[in-house]
Design a protein around this motif. Structure first.
Motif, PDB file in Angstrom:
ATOM      1  N   MET A 141      86.995  45.980  44.334  1.00  0.00           N
ATOM      2  CA  MET A 141      85.999  46.567  45.220  1.00  0.00           C
ATOM      3  C   MET A 141      85.893  45.840  46.557  1.00  0.00           C
ATOM      4  O   MET A 141      85.159  46.282  47.439  1.00  0.00           O
ATOM      5  CB  MET A 141      84.624  46.571  44.535  1.00  0.00           C
ATOM      6  N   LYS A 142      86.629  44.747  46.715  1.00  0.00           N
ATOM      7  CA  LYS A 142      86.635  44.029  47.988  1.00  0.00           C
ATOM      8  C   LYS A 142      87.109  44.961  49.097  1.00  0.00           C
ATOM      9  O   LYS A 142      88.155  45.624  48.981  1.00  0.00           O
ATOM     10  CB  LYS A 142      87.559  42.809  47.881  1.00  0.00           C
ATOM     11  N   ASP A 143      86.343  45.046  50.181  1.00  0.00           N
ATOM     12  CA  ASP A 143      86.636  45.896  51.339  1.00  0.00           C
ATOM     13  C   ASP A 143      86.603  47.384  51.022  1.00  0.00           C
ATOM     14  O   ASP A 143      87.097  48.202  51.816  1.00  0.00           O
ATOM     15  CB  ASP A 143      87.998  45.526  51.954  1.00  0.00           C
ATOM     16  N   PHE A 144      86.011  47.765  49.905  1.00  0.00           N
ATOM     17  CA  PHE A 144      85.848  49.178  49.567  1.00  0.00           C
ATOM     18  C   PHE A 144      85.110  49.915  50.681  1.00  0.00           C
ATOM     19  O   PHE A 144      85.422  51.065  50.996  1.00  0.00           O
ATOM     20  CB  PHE A 144      85.074  49.282  48.244  1.00  0.00           C
ATOM     21  N   ALA A 145      84.137  49.260  51.290  1.00  0.00           N
ATOM     22  CA  ALA A 145      83.309  49.892  52.320  1.00  0.00           C
ATOM     23  C   ALA A 145      84.106  50.277  53.561  1.00  0.00           C
ATOM     24  O   ALA A 145      83.660  51.114  54.350  1.00  0.00           O
ATOM     25  CB  ALA A 145      82.157  48.966  52.701  1.00  0.00           C
ATOM     26  N   LYS A 146      85.278  49.677  53.744  1.00  0.00           N
ATOM     27  CA  LYS A 146      86.079  49.939  54.940  1.00  0.00           C
ATOM     28  C   LYS A 146      86.947  51.182  54.807  1.00  0.00           C
ATOM     29  O   LYS A 146      87.639  51.558  55.754  1.00  0.00           O
ATOM     30  CB  LYS A 146      86.958  48.719  55.251  1.00  0.00           C
ATOM     31  N   LYS A 147      86.898  51.831  53.654  1.00  0.00           N
ATOM     32  CA  LYS A 147      87.803  52.956  53.398  1.00  0.00           C
ATOM     33  C   LYS A 147      87.253  54.300  53.836  1.00  0.00           C
ATOM     34  O   LYS A 147      87.910  55.321  53.680  1.00  0.00           O
ATOM     35  CB  LYS A 147      88.151  52.988  51.906  1.00  0.00           C
ATOM     36  N   GLY A 148      86.050  54.331  54.365  1.00  0.00           N
ATOM     37  CA  GLY A 148      85.493  55.591  54.830  1.00  0.00           C
ATOM     38  C   GLY A 148      83.976  55.524  54.901  1.00  0.00           C
ATOM     39  O   GLY A 148      83.344  54.616  54.335  1.00  0.00           O
ATOM     40  N   THR A 149      83.386  56.485  55.577  1.00  0.00           N
ATOM     41  CA  THR A 149      81.942  56.479  55.776  1.00  0.00           C
ATOM     42  C   THR A 149      81.187  56.517  54.455  1.00  0.00           C
ATOM     43  O   THR A 149      80.233  55.754  54.249  1.00  0.00           O
ATOM     44  CB  THR A 149      81.519  57.673  56.648  1.00  0.00           C
ATOM     45  N   ASN A 151      82.178  55.598  51.570  1.00  0.00           N
ATOM     46  CA  ASN A 151      82.382  54.326  50.865  1.00  0.00           C
ATOM     47  C   ASN A 151      81.427  53.257  51.397  1.00  0.00           C
ATOM     48  O   ASN A 151      80.857  52.474  50.631  1.00  0.00           O
ATOM     49  CB  ASN A 151      83.824  53.855  51.034  1.00  0.00           C
ATOM     50  N   LYS A 152      81.267  53.251  52.712  1.00  0.00           N
ATOM     51  CA  LYS A 152      80.337  52.306  53.342  1.00  0.00           C
ATOM     52  C   LYS A 152      78.910  52.577  52.867  1.00  0.00           C
ATOM     53  O   LYS A 152      78.167  51.646  52.534  1.00  0.00           O
ATOM     54  CB  LYS A 152      80.430  52.417  54.854  1.00  0.00           C
ATOM     55  N   TRP A 153      78.526  53.845  52.831  1.00  0.00           N
ATOM     56  CA  TRP A 153      77.181  54.186  52.376  1.00  0.00           C
ATOM     57  C   TRP A 153      76.963  53.803  50.922  1.00  0.00           C
ATOM     58  O   TRP A 153      75.887  53.338  50.552  1.00  0.00           O
ATOM     59  CB  TRP A 153      76.938  55.682  52.558  1.00  0.00           C
ATOM     60  N   LEU A 154      77.977  54.010  50.095  1.00  0.00           N
ATOM     61  CA  LEU A 154      77.855  53.612  48.696  1.00  0.00           C
ATOM     62  C   LEU A 154      77.586  52.118  48.585  1.00  0.00           C
ATOM     63  O   LEU A 154      76.738  51.684  47.796  1.00  0.00           O
ATOM     64  CB  LEU A 154      79.132  53.969  47.925  1.00  0.00           C
ATOM     65  N   ALA A 155      78.318  51.331  49.371  1.00  0.00           N
ATOM     66  CA  ALA A 155      78.160  49.874  49.302  1.00  0.00           C
ATOM     67  C   ALA A 155      76.786  49.439  49.792  1.00  0.00           C
ATOM     68  O   ALA A 155      76.094  48.655  49.125  1.00  0.00           O
ATOM     69  CB  ALA A 155      79.259  49.186  50.107  1.00  0.00           C
ATOM     70  N   GLU A 156      76.369  49.931  50.958  1.00  0.00           N
ATOM     71  CA  GLU A 156      75.130  49.417  51.546  1.00  0.00           C
ATOM     72  C   GLU A 156      73.886  50.115  51.002  1.00  0.00           C
ATOM     73  O   GLU A 156      72.837  49.476  50.826  1.00  0.00           O
ATOM     74  CB  GLU A 156      75.176  49.516  53.066  1.00  0.00           C
ATOM     75  N   ASN A 157      73.967  51.409  50.742  1.00  0.00           N
ATOM     76  CA  ASN A 157      72.795  52.146  50.287  1.00  0.00           C
ATOM     77  C   ASN A 157      72.648  52.091  48.772  1.00  0.00           C
ATOM     78  O   ASN A 157      71.666  51.550  48.250  1.00  0.00           O
ATOM     79  CB  ASN A 157      72.870  53.594  50.773  1.00  0.00           C
ATOM     80  N   CYS A 158      73.615  52.610  48.046  1.00  0.00           N
ATOM     81  CA  CYS A 158      73.500  52.659  46.586  1.00  0.00           C
ATOM     82  C   CYS A 158      73.405  51.258  45.990  1.00  0.00           C
ATOM     83  O   CYS A 158      72.478  50.960  45.229  1.00  0.00           O
ATOM     84  CB  CYS A 158      74.697  53.408  46.007  1.00  0.00           C
ATOM     85  N   PHE A 159      74.337  50.409  46.360  1.00  0.00           N
ATOM     86  CA  PHE A 159      74.373  49.077  45.745  1.00  0.00           C
ATOM     87  C   PHE A 159      73.565  48.046  46.523  1.00  0.00           C
ATOM     88  O   PHE A 159      72.892  47.206  45.922  1.00  0.00           O
ATOM     89  CB  PHE A 159      75.826  48.626  45.558  1.00  0.00           C
ATOM     90  N   GLY A 160      73.587  48.097  47.845  1.00  0.00           N
ATOM     91  CA  GLY A 160      72.840  47.119  48.636  1.00  0.00           C
ATOM     92  C   GLY A 160      71.347  47.342  48.634  1.00  0.00           C
ATOM     93  O   GLY A 160      70.566  46.383  48.630  1.00  0.00           O
ATOM     94  N   ASP A 161      70.924  48.603  48.642  1.00  0.00           N
ATOM     95  CA  ASP A 161      69.495  48.907  48.661  1.00  0.00           C
ATOM     96  C   ASP A 161      68.854  48.843  47.285  1.00  0.00           C
ATOM     97  O   ASP A 161      67.697  48.422  47.157  1.00  0.00           O
ATOM     98  CB  ASP A 161      69.243  50.310  49.240  1.00  0.00           C
ATOM     99  N   TYR A 162      69.592  49.275  46.245  1.00  0.00           N
ATOM    100  CA  TYR A 162      68.946  49.490  44.946  1.00  0.00           C
ATOM    101  C   TYR A 162      69.429  48.568  43.830  1.00  0.00           C
ATOM    102  O   TYR A 162      68.617  47.996  43.110  1.00  0.00           O
ATOM    103  CB  TYR A 162      69.090  50.963  44.530  1.00  0.00           C
ATOM    104  N   TYR A 163      70.736  48.396  43.676  1.00  0.00           N
ATOM    105  CA  TYR A 163      71.218  47.538  42.591  1.00  0.00           C
ATOM    106  C   TYR A 163      70.825  46.083  42.793  1.00  0.00           C
ATOM    107  O   TYR A 163      70.829  45.299  41.845  1.00  0.00           O
ATOM    108  CB  TYR A 163      72.736  47.642  42.467  1.00  0.00           C
ATOM    109  N   THR A 164      70.502  45.728  44.007  1.00  0.00           N
ATOM    110  CA  THR A 164      70.110  44.341  44.300  1.00  0.00           C
ATOM    111  C   THR A 164      68.636  44.081  44.027  1.00  0.00           C
ATOM    112  O   THR A 164      68.180  42.940  44.114  1.00  0.00           O
ATOM    113  CB  THR A 164      70.380  44.028  45.783  1.00  0.00           C
TER     114      THR A 164
END
Length: 238
Positions: A141-149, A151-164
């Protein structure tokens, strides 16, 4: 208090108009299933609320939310199930559940808003989300966010906002995600991916199967069979 007694009482309005349905529905859902499936009450309630969100069972959610409050779930845990849901179900389907949850909590003198469970900011959510993805799904999953918009939203919103967030553990969060997906249906690739993630963080094949079986009454047999199939496939590929 007990899940069986509280849940049967919550459905007692069926007694007069549909006594035969009341007899068989409550016997299966709240006696046979609950007695046979060996899980902690907290897990039963946590998974059921996530299942009802996933299948859009708002009326049943209204009945079972008080049962959850009486049998092992805290207001914070219930809210965390709700907060995480829009990323998997969409705000359009989850907003009515916010209204119902708040009404029921206020009626029980639960002060809102609840204490904050956030651990990230708008500035570091992407970084922390990627760390969470790697922890749950592995170094791929390293650099997954760089693969598309998205993907970036999944990293920052789904996992960054809630799983944390605090309030639920990683195991809890992956469990409820699996429940949303199993109840929603038609998302088998994601269901399989999260079955694998559950196994990877310690939610065993036996445990996940019990969770599915416990919730058969809420979503029926077809989607339950699909969920069990995903669990078996994930276990075989582990």
């Amino acid at each position: 208090m007990s899940i069986t007694k509280d849940a049967i009482n919550a459905h007692s309005f069926l007694k007069e108009t549909d006594p035969e349905a009341f007899e068989r529905l409550t016997n299966f859902a709240f006696k046979e299933v609950i007695d046979e499936i060996d899980l902690p009450d907290r897990v039963k309630m946590l998974s059921t609320l996530a299942y009802l969100l996933g299948c859009q069972g708002l009326d049943e959610y209204k009945l079972m939310l008080p049962v959850a409050l009486y049998n092992g779930l805290t207001p914070v845990e219930i809210k965390e199930v709700l907060y995480q849901a829009p990323d998997y179900l969409g705000l359009g389907r989850v907003l009515p559940f916010f209204k119902v949850t708040n009404e029921i909590m206020v009626a029980r003198n639960i002060e809102l808003p609840l204490p904050s469970q956030a651990t990230t900011t708008l500035e570091n959510r992407l970084e922390k989300g990627e760390e969470t993805q790697i922890r749950l799904f592995g170094p791929g999953m390293k650099d997954f966010a760089k693969k598309g918009t998205i993907n970036k939203w999944l990293a920052e919103n789904c996992f960054g906002d809630y799983y944390t967030r605090t309030g639920l553990s990683d195991q809890d969060r992956e469990l409820i995600t699996f429940c949303y997906l199993a109840a929603q249906g038609g998302v088998e690739p994601q269901l399989l991916a999260h079955a694998k993630a559950n196994l990877g963080i310690g939610n065993s094949e036996e445990f996940l199967t019990k969770v599915v079986l416990h919730n058969v009454p809420y979503i029926g047999y077809p989607r339950s069979l699909n969920a069990i199939s995903a669990i078996k496939q994930a276990a075989e590929n582990k």
